[in-house]
Design a protein around this motif. Structure first.
Motif, PDB file in Angstrom:
ATOM      1  N   GLU A   4       0.811  -1.215   0.000  1.00 26.27           N
ATOM      2  CA  GLU A   4       0.000   0.000   0.000  1.00 26.27           C
ATOM      3  C   GLU A   4       0.847   1.270   0.000  1.00 26.27           C
ATOM      4  N   LEU A   5       2.135   1.149   0.318  1.00 31.33           N
ATOM      5  CA  LEU A   5       3.006   2.317   0.358  1.00 31.33           C
ATOM      6  C   LEU A   5       3.625   2.562  -1.010  1.00 31.33           C
ATOM      7  N   SER A   6       3.996   3.797  -1.264  1.00 37.00           N
ATOM      8  CA  SER A   6       4.638   4.152  -2.527  1.00 37.00           C
ATOM      9  C   SER A   6       6.080   3.641  -2.534  1.00 37.00           C
ATOM     10  N   GLY A   7       6.705   3.707  -3.704  1.00 35.35           N
ATOM     11  CA  GLY A   7       8.108   3.324  -3.801  1.00 35.35           C
ATOM     12  C   GLY A   7       8.979   4.154  -2.881  1.00 35.35           C
ATOM     13  N   ARG A   8       8.743   5.458  -2.857  1.00 33.90           N
ATOM     14  CA  ARG A   8       9.523   6.353  -1.999  1.00 33.90           C
ATOM     15  C   ARG A   8       9.351   5.976  -0.526  1.00 33.90           C
ATOM     16  N   GLU A   9       8.103   5.755  -0.104  1.00 31.82           N
ATOM     17  CA  GLU A   9       7.836   5.413   1.297  1.00 31.82           C
ATOM     18  C   GLU A   9       8.473   4.074   1.675  1.00 31.82           C
ATOM     19  N   ASN A  10       8.510   3.127   0.720  1.00 33.43           N
ATOM     20  CA  ASN A  10       9.133   1.836   1.000  1.00 33.43           C
ATOM     21  C   ASN A  10      10.644   1.950   1.135  1.00 33.43           C
ATOM     22  N   ILE A  11      11.246   2.885   0.433  1.00 32.26           N
ATOM     23  CA  ILE A  11      12.686   3.122   0.605  1.00 32.26           C
ATOM     24  C   ILE A  11      12.970   3.541   2.042  1.00 32.26           C
ATOM     25  N   TYR A  12      12.184   4.483   2.545  1.00 31.58           N
ATOM     26  CA  TYR A  12      12.369   4.934   3.929  1.00 31.58           C
ATOM     27  C   TYR A  12      12.058   3.816   4.924  1.00 31.58           C
ATOM     28  N   LEU A  13      11.036   2.998   4.612  1.00 32.47           N
ATOM     29  CA  LEU A  13      10.681   1.889   5.493  1.00 32.47           C
ATOM     30  C   LEU A  13      11.828   0.887   5.597  1.00 32.47           C
ATOM     31  N   ASN A  14      12.413   0.527   4.458  1.00 32.55           N
ATOM     32  CA  ASN A  14      13.516  -0.436   4.464  1.00 32.55           C
ATOM     33  C   ASN A  14      14.733   0.115   5.186  1.00 32.55           C
ATOM     34  N   GLY A  15      15.018   1.398   4.991  1.00 27.62           N
ATOM     35  CA  GLY A  15      16.126   2.014   5.702  1.00 27.62           C
ATOM     36  C   GLY A  15      15.916   2.008   7.204  1.00 27.62           C
ATOM     37  N   ALA A  16      14.681   2.286   7.619  1.00 32.04           N
ATOM     38  CA  ALA A  16      14.363   2.277   9.049  1.00 32.04           C
ATOM     39  C   ALA A  16      14.525   0.889   9.643  1.00 32.04           C
ATOM     40  N   ILE A  17      14.140  -0.135   8.886  1.00 26.06           N
ATOM     41  CA  ILE A  17      14.292  -1.514   9.357  1.00 26.06           C
ATOM     42  C   ILE A  17      15.768  -1.845   9.575  1.00 26.06           C
ATOM     43  N   LEU A  18      16.635  -1.286   8.723  1.00 26.18           N
ATOM     44  CA  LEU A  18      18.071  -1.508   8.859  1.00 26.18           C
ATOM     45  C   LEU A  18      18.696  -0.662   9.970  1.00 26.18           C
ATOM     46  N   GLY A  19      17.891   0.207  10.579  1.00 27.82           N
ATOM     47  CA  GLY A  19      18.398   1.027  11.670  1.00 27.82           C
ATOM     48  C   GLY A  19      18.979   2.357  11.230  1.00 27.82           C
ATOM     49  N   MET A  20      18.680   2.782  10.001  1.00 30.45           N
ATOM     50  CA  MET A  20      19.217   4.050   9.500  1.00 30.45           C
ATOM     51  C   MET A  20      18.288   5.204   9.878  1.00 30.45           C
ATOM     52  N   ARG A  21      18.879   6.372  10.063  1.00 34.87           N
ATOM     53  CA  ARG A  21      18.090   7.561  10.341  1.00 34.87           C
ATOM     54  C   ARG A  21      17.549   8.140   9.047  1.00 34.87           C
ATOM     55  N   LYS A  22      16.504   8.962   9.193  1.00 31.12           N
ATOM     56  CA  LYS A  22      15.847   9.531   8.015  1.00 31.12           C
ATOM     57  C   LYS A  22      16.818  10.348   7.171  1.00 31.12           C
TER      58      LYS A  22
END
Length: 418
Positions: A125-143
């Motif tokens: 349901e999330l856009s490509g851009r939102e999924n990039i941020y989601l995957n980064g957050a899962i890896l422990g990266m900051r915004k």
């Protein structure tokens, strides 16, 4: 001295066929007490057998992996190969912590980015851009860290036009493009890639392999790569692991591992190391261009051969097209005895046109053979290049050719030799 980033000790994974559970509540409680409370081995898995799909099993529990041991160092590019059902994908899922081992231990130092199946790690349901941020957050990266990589990820994926569209509307190819770009560019120490890259077109596969090479050799990150394309494994990886029926058959230098795999599966007669001469005349490079529209597609093949040692006999080319699983579909020999090989230390360029009538959408392999006198092989690059067909010749067709069509010999001709 190299730093160990992955240690696998006595790793096993068992699956139960059919109904899940032991069959009785008392046995389920006994299993829970033994495994979760006492930390012992599951008492109901001792009857399990190895995962050999070619024979009929005697129990309802199989070991997808059994007593796996290996160590991977920082910066290693490791190819994991084996037949379907050997346990490759199960191993990657265990390393990625998608599932838990039945027995054994995995020690990992660093963050893991995985590309296992189309759709893994993305919210539809999330856009490509939102999924990039989601995957980064899962890896422990900051915004802010993700934002610095954002433009690079979008540019590499080639889906900029649809980056703000929900990914549930993406094609499988677009999904894989974005998923790989995310996994490769976010700051993980270990990148794990399954055969999912086969969904992408040939050009993007080449781009991905180049990126993985840069990650391993240039950035010092670790890459684990599962593929049935031995040329890709050999070009990318320095080490290999061969799985057979859930156990490690061979591990070590990638050339040795590939050779054992091919010999075990009686494929060695068809294998030639990519772009390495086996004679004084060999194929040094090739590229393809698809022209026209279905049902009149044509493949333009540009082949370069190098004549290291001359011969007075003239050579000729043969072309082979196979499906992504390497099953043969087409064979073409445009003209016999046309390539002059009398001048040593020279290159020849041969441009060939080959009709592609009948191929449904999908990815195909092109093999090129060069020889003389109809029986002498000079070089054979079995899967030197891949190409993609994007439209079906007949609406609704789901197989490449009509049933019982057999091995096809398409029309072909030499356009130019220079």
């Amino acid at each position: 001295m190299s730093k160990s980033v992955i240690q696998v000790e006595n790793l096993s994974k068992a699956y139960q066929i059919g109904q899940i559970g032991t069959g009785t509540i008392s046995r389920d409680l006994e299993r829970f007490f033994a495994t979760k409370i006492l930390g012992k081995e599951d008492p109901f898995l001792k009857i399990g057998e190895t995962n050999d799909r070619s024979i009929k099993g005697q129990s309802d529990i199989v070991w997808s992996l059994k007593d796996i041991n290996f160590e991977i160092n920082q910066g290693d590019a490791v190819g994991i190969i084996g037949k379907n059902g050997a346990g490759k994908s199960t191993l990657l899922k265990l390393l990625s912590r998608v599932t838990s081992p039945t027995t054994g231990e995995i020690k990992v130092k660093g963050r893991i980015a995985s590309l296992l199946e189309v759709g893994t790690g993305f919210h539809p349901e999330l856009s490509g851009r939102e999924n990039i941020y989601l995957n980064g957050a899962i890896l422990g990266m900051r915004k802010k860290e993700i934002a610095r990589k954002l433009d690079e990820i979008i540019d590499f994926s080639g889906v900029e036009r649809y980056i703000d569209t929900p990914v549930k509307r993406y094609s499988s190819g677009m999904y894989v493009r974005l998923a790989f770009a995310v996994a490769a560019h976010l700051e993980s120490e270990i990148l794990i890639v399954d055969e999912v890259l086969a969904v992408g077109d040939a050009e993007f596969q080449k781009k991905c392999l180049g990126k993985m090479g840069d990650i391993s050799k240039g950035e010092g990150r670790t890459v684990l790569f599962v593929s049935h394309n031995m040329a890709a494994v050999q070009n990318l990886c320095t080490k290999g692991i061969l799985l057979e029926n859930g156990i490690v058959s061979t591990q070590g230098e990638v050339d040795i591992v590939i050779r054992n795999y091919l010999e075990t599966n009686k494929l060695s007669d068809f294998w030639i190391q990519n772009n390495k001469p086996i004679s004084g005349i060999y194929i040094s490079s090739a590229n393809v261009i698809i022209t026209g529209r279905q049902p009149n597609l044509k493949l333009i093949i540009n082949t370069e051969i190098f004549i290291n040692e001359s011969t007075n006999k003239k050579a000729f080319l043969a072309f082979y097209i196979s499906a992504i699983d390497s099953s043969p579909l087409m064979e073409a020999i445009p003209e016999y005895d046309i390539i002059d090989c009398s001048k040593p230390k020279t290159q020849k360029y041969i441009k060939t046109e080959l009709e592609l009538n009948g191929l449904i959408p999908g990815i195909y392999n092109l093999g090129i053979w060069i020889g003389i006198e109809h029986s002498v092989t000079l070089d054979w690059q079995r899967e030197i290049i891949q190409f993609e067909i994007g439209e079906s010749p007949i609406l609704g067709r789901t197989v490449s050719f009509p049933k019982h069509a057999g091995f096809l010999i398409p029309n072909s001709k030499i356009i130019e030799i220079k």
